[in-house]
Scaffold this motif. Structure first.
Motif, short mmCIF file in Angstrom:
data_model
loop_
_atom_site.label_atom_id
_atom_site.label_comp_id
_atom_site.label_asym_id
_atom_site.label_seq_id
_atom_site.Cartn_x
_atom_site.Cartn_y
_atom_site.Cartn_z
N ASN A 1 72.10 36.41 104.27
CA ASN A 1 73.11 35.77 105.11
C ASN A 1 72.90 36.08 106.58
O ASN A 1 73.10 35.24 107.46
CB ASN A 1 74.51 36.21 104.68
CG ASN A 1 74.88 35.69 103.31
OD1 ASN A 1 74.42 34.63 102.89
ND2 ASN A 1 75.71 36.43 102.60
N VAL A 2 72.49 37.32 106.87
CA VAL A 2 72.23 37.71 108.26
C VAL A 2 71.07 36.91 108.84
O VAL A 2 71.13 36.44 109.99
CB VAL A 2 71.96 39.23 108.34
CG1 VAL A 2 71.43 39.61 109.72
CG2 VAL A 2 73.22 40.01 108.03
N ILE A 3 70.01 36.73 108.05
CA ILE A 3 68.86 35.96 108.53
C ILE A 3 69.24 34.52 108.81
O ILE A 3 68.86 33.93 109.85
CB ILE A 3 67.71 36.03 107.50
CG1 ILE A 3 67.16 37.45 107.41
CG2 ILE A 3 66.59 35.05 107.87
CD1 ILE A 3 66.56 37.98 108.69
N ARG A 4 70.02 33.91 107.91
CA ARG A 4 70.46 32.53 108.13
C ARG A 4 71.35 32.43 109.37
O ARG A 4 71.25 31.48 110.16
CB ARG A 4 71.20 32.02 106.89
CG ARG A 4 70.28 31.69 105.73
CD ARG A 4 71.03 30.96 104.63
NE ARG A 4 71.94 31.85 103.91
CZ ARG A 4 71.62 32.52 102.82
NH1 ARG A 4 70.40 32.39 102.30
NH2 ARG A 4 72.50 33.30 102.22
N PHE A 5 72.22 33.43 109.55
CA PHE A 5 73.10 33.43 110.71
C PHE A 5 72.29 33.58 112.00
O PHE A 5 72.58 32.91 113.01
CB PHE A 5 74.12 34.56 110.56
CG PHE A 5 75.08 34.66 111.71
CD1 PHE A 5 76.19 33.85 111.76
CD2 PHE A 5 74.86 35.56 112.74
CE1 PHE A 5 77.09 33.94 112.82
CE2 PHE A 5 75.74 35.65 113.80
CZ PHE A 5 76.86 34.84 113.85
N GLY B 1 70.16 31.85 116.94
CA GLY B 1 68.96 31.82 117.78
C GLY B 1 68.72 30.47 118.41
O GLY B 1 68.20 30.38 119.53
N ILE B 2 69.09 29.39 117.72
CA ILE B 2 68.93 28.05 118.29
C ILE B 2 69.81 27.90 119.53
O ILE B 2 69.38 27.39 120.57
CB ILE B 2 69.28 26.98 117.23
CG1 ILE B 2 68.25 27.05 116.09
CG2 ILE B 2 69.30 25.59 117.85
CD1 ILE B 2 68.59 26.15 114.92
N ILE B 3 71.08 28.36 119.42
CA ILE B 3 71.97 28.30 120.58
C ILE B 3 71.45 29.19 121.70
O ILE B 3 71.48 28.82 122.88
CB ILE B 3 73.39 28.73 120.16
CG1 ILE B 3 73.90 27.85 119.02
CG2 ILE B 3 74.35 28.66 121.34
CD1 ILE B 3 75.22 28.28 118.46
N TYR B 4 70.94 30.37 121.33
CA TYR B 4 70.41 31.30 122.33
C TYR B 4 69.23 30.71 123.08
O TYR B 4 69.17 30.80 124.32
CB TYR B 4 70.01 32.59 121.61
CG TYR B 4 69.53 33.69 122.52
CD1 TYR B 4 70.42 34.51 123.19
CD2 TYR B 4 68.16 33.92 122.69
CE1 TYR B 4 69.98 35.53 124.01
CE2 TYR B 4 67.71 34.93 123.52
CZ TYR B 4 68.63 35.73 124.17
OH TYR B 4 68.18 36.74 125.00
N MET B 5 68.30 30.08 122.37
CA MET B 5 67.13 29.49 123.02
C MET B 5 67.53 28.31 123.91
O MET B 5 66.92 28.08 124.96
CB MET B 5 66.13 29.04 121.96
CG MET B 5 65.41 30.17 121.25
SD MET B 5 64.58 31.32 122.38
CE MET B 5 63.44 30.22 123.21
N SER B 6 68.56 27.56 123.50
CA SER B 6 69.00 26.45 124.35
C SER B 6 69.52 26.97 125.69
O SER B 6 69.23 26.38 126.74
CB SER B 6 70.09 25.65 123.62
OG SER B 6 71.27 26.43 123.45
N TYR B 7 70.25 28.08 125.67
CA TYR B 7 70.71 28.67 126.92
C TYR B 7 69.54 29.24 127.72
O TYR B 7 69.56 29.20 128.96
CB TYR B 7 71.73 29.78 126.62
CG TYR B 7 73.16 29.28 126.57
CD1 TYR B 7 73.96 29.29 127.70
CD2 TYR B 7 73.71 28.81 125.38
CE1 TYR B 7 75.28 28.85 127.66
CE2 TYR B 7 75.02 28.36 125.32
CZ TYR B 7 75.79 28.38 126.47
OH TYR B 7 77.09 27.93 126.42
#
Length: 529
Positions: A389-393, A398-404
């Motif tokens: 669950n942690v990896i999926r989270f 990470g997608i939101i983080y990379m967008s920023y």
């Protein structure tokens, strides 16, 4: 798994009894496989060799790492202080800040090069250390520039040939050496110049090791001073780098104290290698034994059901795999350490990576034995159950983080020092997530553009609010939910394999496991009859 067996006839009843004995035999063997070392000792009197070997391995690997770290610390200290010495000796008017050290006038470039040559020629009478140049290795002065160029910024015209010419000269050391004396026809082509590199070799001896009864090493410092003009902005940045090569000194003589013999240290490293090889062999044997257990074949043959991969992976013990990887890393690191001590190898970095990573995994492996205690085991089961669950989270966050990261790099990069490169943006945002350096990040934003300044406020406020107040709290919730789920299920069989084993009521000291030992560990006799 449930099996229906007809027992109408005596023959069938005899087969049914044999079948039940085989199943019970299988249960005991699988239960024995998952016992902890103390239970295995009570069950069959088997001494916990792997546990004792791991304890010994942790002790000697830690001693080896501390010894290597102390030796490496002296090397790092010597090289760093020499680098600082070289900057103060060869960089004119050096103020301690290489980021702002630059020249802006043509005369200053010539003065700085001339200063380097003078300092190099008079080194033996200037330095307070034991650095000295080798007269057989000359200094190299190289200029890189475009082949041909006609540049007229006033008319907004230019004609340039992008082929690069590398023009080099050798300068042999002498006292009162100057640029005009060494290179009377040397000329810099500032309009088309890319860089000027001055390279020379200095030798030094690390005498601080004598206090620790170690023979000193001889160092060759290859110093490269670069005048970087690739931007062609009117600011030529000056940088000094040093590459180190460590060699064994040719003629050694130390009086007043006996030098320490390196053979005991090499023998200790060999002991570490032998211990790791033994540990690797025992863990490999245990992994093979687990793979060869016939629970999967039993379910296919007698129950007609498929065993889920989660149960199959129970027999492939991840802790054993970690220990095997650790042994490989420590074996390679010990070999490199022996080569460093015998002066065959001088690169400390590769050896440090292997020894450091290996020691880290060795200490992490202690958690396996702490898992045999119920209170500690709950924490380990929580990490294990929550990992998917942690990896999926993390993937989603990470997608939101990379967008920023991409947005901040392209919009705020020209106006903020911490957003100049993509790597710096990632480090800055990660610091903000942990609540570090928030005010400085807001404060350092330049107000040259009102639109970008307003955008930076919206960008930073939304990022901090989203990640600190929402995403981090969701992350904590996932871990907490997993912990309470594991705590409620503690002691209850959660899988088909655990339910199968739980039907075996024989205690480790019942004596039943000693009877099964004579039948062989691999369960062919138990389920193939």
């Amino acid at each position: 798994c449930s099996v229906v067996v007809s027992s109408d006839s005596p023959h069938h009843e005899h087969q049914f009894v044999e079948y039940l004995e085989d199943v019970e035999c299988l249960r005991r063997k699988i239960k024995f496989y998952f016992m902890n070392p103390c239970e295995k000792y009570h069950a069959r009197g088997r001494k916990p060799w792997k546990l004792m070997l791991q304890i010994i391995k942790i002790a000697i690997i830690t001693i080896q790492l501390v010894s290597f770290g102390l030796s490496n610390q002296m090397v790092v200290l010597f090289t760093e202080e020499n680098l600082s010495t070289f900057k103060n000796l060869f960089l004119k008017d050096y103020d301690g800040d290489m980021d702002s050290y630059a020249v802006y006038r043509q005369a200053d470039v010539y003065d700085h090069i001339d200063y380097i040559l003078v300092q190099y020629g008079d080194l033996h009478s200037l330095t307070v250390g034991n650095q000295e140049y080798d007269k057989n290795y000359p200094m190299s002065v190289c200029q890189e520039f475009y082949k041909n160029s006609t540049i007229s910024p006033g008319n907004e015209t230019f004609d340039i040939d992008i082929h690069v010419i590398n023009d080099c000269f050798n300068v042999y050391p002498m006292e009162h050496l100057t640029l005009r004396k060494a290179l009377p026809h040397f000329k810099l082509h500032f309009k088309r110049m890319l860089s000027v590199k001055i390279t020379f070799v200095l030798k030094a001896i690390n005498l601080q090791t004598v206090r620790y009864r170690e023979m000193p090493d001889c160092y060759d410092f290859t110093i490269i001073i670069t005048f970087d003009n690739q931007v062609h902005s009117g600011r030529i940045k000056v940088d000094l780098e040093s590459d180190v090569e460590i060699n064994e000194c040719r003629d050694l003589k130390v009086t007043g104290a006996s030098a320490r013999n390196i053979h005991p240290t090499v023998l200790f490293d060999c002991l570490v290698i032998i211990t790791c090889i033994a540990s690797f062999a025992l863990c490999t044997r245990s992994v093979i034994n687990g793979i060869q257990l016939q629970f999967v074949n039993y379910c296919k043959k007698h129950c007609g059901c498929q065993v889920p991969w989660s149960d199959r992976l129970e027999f492939l013990n991840g802790w054993y795999i970690l220990i095997m990887v650790t042994d490989i890393l420590n074996i390679i690191g010990s070999i490199l350490k022996i080569e460093i001590q015998t002066k065959v190898l001088t690169n400390y970095d590769v050896c440090s990576i292997f020894l450091g990573t290996g020691t880290m995994f060795v200490w992490i492996g202690i958690i396996r034995y702490m898992g045999y205690f119920r209170k500690y085991n709950i924490l380990i089961l929580t990490m294990r159950a929550g990992f998917p669950n942690v990896i999926r989270f993390i993937c989603c966050a990470g997608i939101i983080y990379m967008s920023y990261c991409f947005c901040g790099w392209i919009v705020l990069g020209p106006y903020h020092e911490k957003f100049r490169t993509l790597n710096m943006v990632s480090e800055c945002l990660f610091s903000l997530i942990n609540g570090d350096d928030m005010f400085a990040t807001f404060l350092e934003m330049k107000q040259k553009s009102l639109l970008v300044w307003l955008f930076s406020r919206i960008y930073l406020y939304t990022f901090i609010s989203l990640f600190i107040y929402m995403i981090l709290n969701l992350f904590i919730t996932i871990i907490a939910d997993t912990y309470y789920t594991v705590k409620r299920q503690s002691g209850k069989p959660r899988s088909e394999l655990q339910r199968f084993i739980s039907l075996c009521k024989d205690l480790p000291n019942s004596g039943m496991y000693r009877c099964e030992e004579n039948k062989g560990f691999f369960l062919n006799d138990c389920i193939t009859r």
